[in-house]
Design a protein around this motif. Structure first.
Motif: not given
Length: 571
Positions: A115-116, A130-134, A155-161, A172-179
């Motif tokens: 979550d983020g 992410l998770v309110k902190t990271v 709150t959205l669902k992210f994938k840590v890439i 930390v780099v994340v993606s919305l598209r992946a999920f």
């Protein structure tokens, strides 16, 4: 909130508060369980180890300050102690951050969602928490957000890439598209044509409405699928933010497109049309549109029919349709044909109104005299309207007992006049009328009271090339004055001797009254009148001479000459 902040303060005296803050066993870096004691504008006062000796600044909280309540249990880390004040500054975020980083790393290694929230936008993408902190970075190419569109909230669902520990922290780099792509694929596998779905209207366009089915999938309701009534506007049915239930009519998994229908949530009115309407029945509808070839009538939402222009009027009548009906009018129509396959209705306005010629003989008889309205003036006659869709024709010969040079000089459009019915042809829908025969024949009186040789008076009403038309006093008939009968002298142009409006005396030199052959005319003369007066004066002079004895010829000639000159001046 103020009540929450002060709830526990009321139960402690100032001495007790200072006593609890007096001694602190907290050491920097130690972790403590804490309870929210009061909420301050800049942070939280917390109780640790049973004593009021901790303060959490707002920037060291995991959640927003207004999300906390007195009595909440949180875990904190001591980051600063103040023995003089007997109070420690603690952080919830540092405790949570260590746990959060571990969660993020675990999600990265296992490929699971985490979550983020998107907290801000940059040139290359978005800053994410992410998770309110990271802190993490979401590249624009991995966001799935169209350029110019606002970033999704909540709150959205992210994938840590990417997850990399560094000397000064973590990257930390994340993606919305992946999920999103995985979620979209999974969602499409559950969708099939005919299925009913509920969503929220996202936006309305001319071509349809976009409906958000979930965080990742938006479908389209085409304009043609809004209502069985094509005249209904989309904005009359839907509003942005409205929850709507629809039926799936198309799924394109490759293009990730879903087509929905709102109208198919109700029964197609055409599927049971013949159960409600019958051919030759008369119904009431509303005029929806007027065209040059007819007008459309709505019988119910989604069911419209055409009244062709040929089904508007009885007979060969040409009128502007807008003079008959207007948009929004309620009208009666007769159903002539139902075509369910083509979804068309043929309607008749005139049949619903009734054929006025059907029993025309019951209402009108030959010889009747009645009032009618002048509808059209033609060179050959006049069209008169007796009632709506019932008209008759007056030939030019039946316009007046007098000669008619220009019909419009006698009758004008819109005039209401009396007419006599001469004949009725109900089969061909024709009626022959007469204006002149609605009144007594003035020539009958002329023939009874006047003869050739009589003197009459009248007024010149108009001039022609061959003479003038004279309206005879007391009789109302017209006589003809030939140019050859205007004067004793030869006259080439009638205008040189006679003017319109001139009132004079005339002699009748021809009178014909033959009603059986419809012949009536009178010819008058000024020339013959002058000659009659000359002869009368001559006779009078001779009588005078016989009574007074002889007189020489010169004296007689002069007397006649003088008398004629005087008579000529009076003509």
């Amino acid at each position: 909130m103020e009540e929450k902040m002060n709830r526990q303060d009321e139960n402690l005296s100032m001495e007790e508060i200072f006593e609890q803050m007096d001694v602190s066993s907290a050491r920097k870096g130690s972790r403590k369980d804490a309870e929210v004691f009061s909420i301050q504008p800049d942070g939280l006062m917390v109780i640790m180890d049973g004593k009021l000796d901790g303060f959490v600044p707002a920037d060291q909280l995991v959640n927003e300050l207004e999300e906390y309540n007195v009595g909440d249990k949180i875990e904190v880390m001591v980051i600063k102690t103040n023995e003089e004040e007997g109070r420690s500054t603690v952080s919830e975020k540092r405790v949570h951050a260590r746990q959060a980083v571990s969660k993020v790393e675990k999600a990265y290694r296992e490929g699971k969602a985490i979550d983020g929230k998107i907290v801000s936008e940059t040139k290359a993408g978005y800053n994410v928490r992410l998770v309110k902190t990271v802190p993490a970075f979401l590249p624009g190419s991995e966001s799935g957000i169209r350029k110019g569109d606002p970033a999704p909230e909540g709150t959205l669902k992210f994938k840590v890439i990417r997850f990399k520990r560094q000397r000064n922290g973590i990257n930390v780099v994340v993606s919305l598209r992946a999920f999103q792509e995985e979620a979209i694929k999974a969602y499409f596998e559950t969708i099939e044509v005919g299925q009913e779905l509920e969503g929220t209207v996202e936006s309305i366009k001319n071509f349809g409405a976009f409906v958000k089915l979930n965080d990742n999938v938006t479908a389209l309701i085409p304009a043609s699928e809004m209502s069985w009534d094509p005249s209904v506007r989309i904005s009359d049915l839907l509003k942005p933010g409205q929850t709507v239930r629809t039926k799936v009519i198309g799924v394109d998994e490759a293009e990730k497109k879903i087509s929905l229908s709102l109208k198919q949530m109700t029964e197609d009115p055409w599927s049971t049309l013949k159960d409600r309407y019958e051919v030759d029945s008369t119904v009431v509808g509303t005029v929806k549109n007027i065209t040059p070839f007819g007008f459309f009538v709505s019988l119910e939402p989604g069911v419209e029919g055409l009244v062709h222009i040929s089904e508007v009027f009885w007979g060969n009548i040409k009128k502007d349709l807008k003079s008959v009906v207007e948009v929004g009018d309620e009208v009666k129509v007769t159903i002539k044909e139902i075509n369910e396959e083509k979804r068309t209705l043929s309607l008749s306005y005139r049949e619903a109104m009734g054929d006025p010629w059907q029993n025309i003989g019951d209402k009108y008889k030959e010889g009747d005299i009645l009032k009618a309205k002048t509808a059209k003036v033609l060179p050959t006659g006049v069209i008169l309207e007796l009632e709506e869709y019932v008209s008759g024709f007056v030939p030019v010969s039946e316009v007046s007992w007098n000669f008619v040079d220009r019909i419009e000089d006698v009758v004008k459009e819109g005039d209401e006049i009396e007419v006599k019915i001469l004949s009725i042809d109900s089969v061909n829908r024709r009626m022959r009328l007469s204006i002149k025969q609605a009144y007594s024949d003035p020539w009958e009186k002329v023939s009874a009271e006047l003869s050739v040789g009589d003197h009459v008076t009248g007024t010149v009403t108009r001039l022609t090339k061959s003479g003038a038309i004279v309206l005879i006093d007391s009789y109302g008939v017209e006589a003809f004055l030939p140019v050859s009968q205007v004067s004793l002298e030869r006259t080439e142009n009638i205008e040189d001797s006679v003017q319109v409006g001139r009132h004079d005396q005339f002699k009748i030199i021809r009178l014909v009254y033959d009603p059986d052959n419809d012949t009536r005319n009178m010819v008058v003369s000024i020339r013959q009148l002058i000659k009659d007066k000359e002869a009368a004066e001559t006779d009078k002079a001779l009588k005078d001479l016989n009574g007074n004895g002889s007189v020489n010829s010169n004296s007689l000639g002069e007397m006649i000459k003088n008398q004629l000159e005087e008579e000529g001046e009076s003509l």
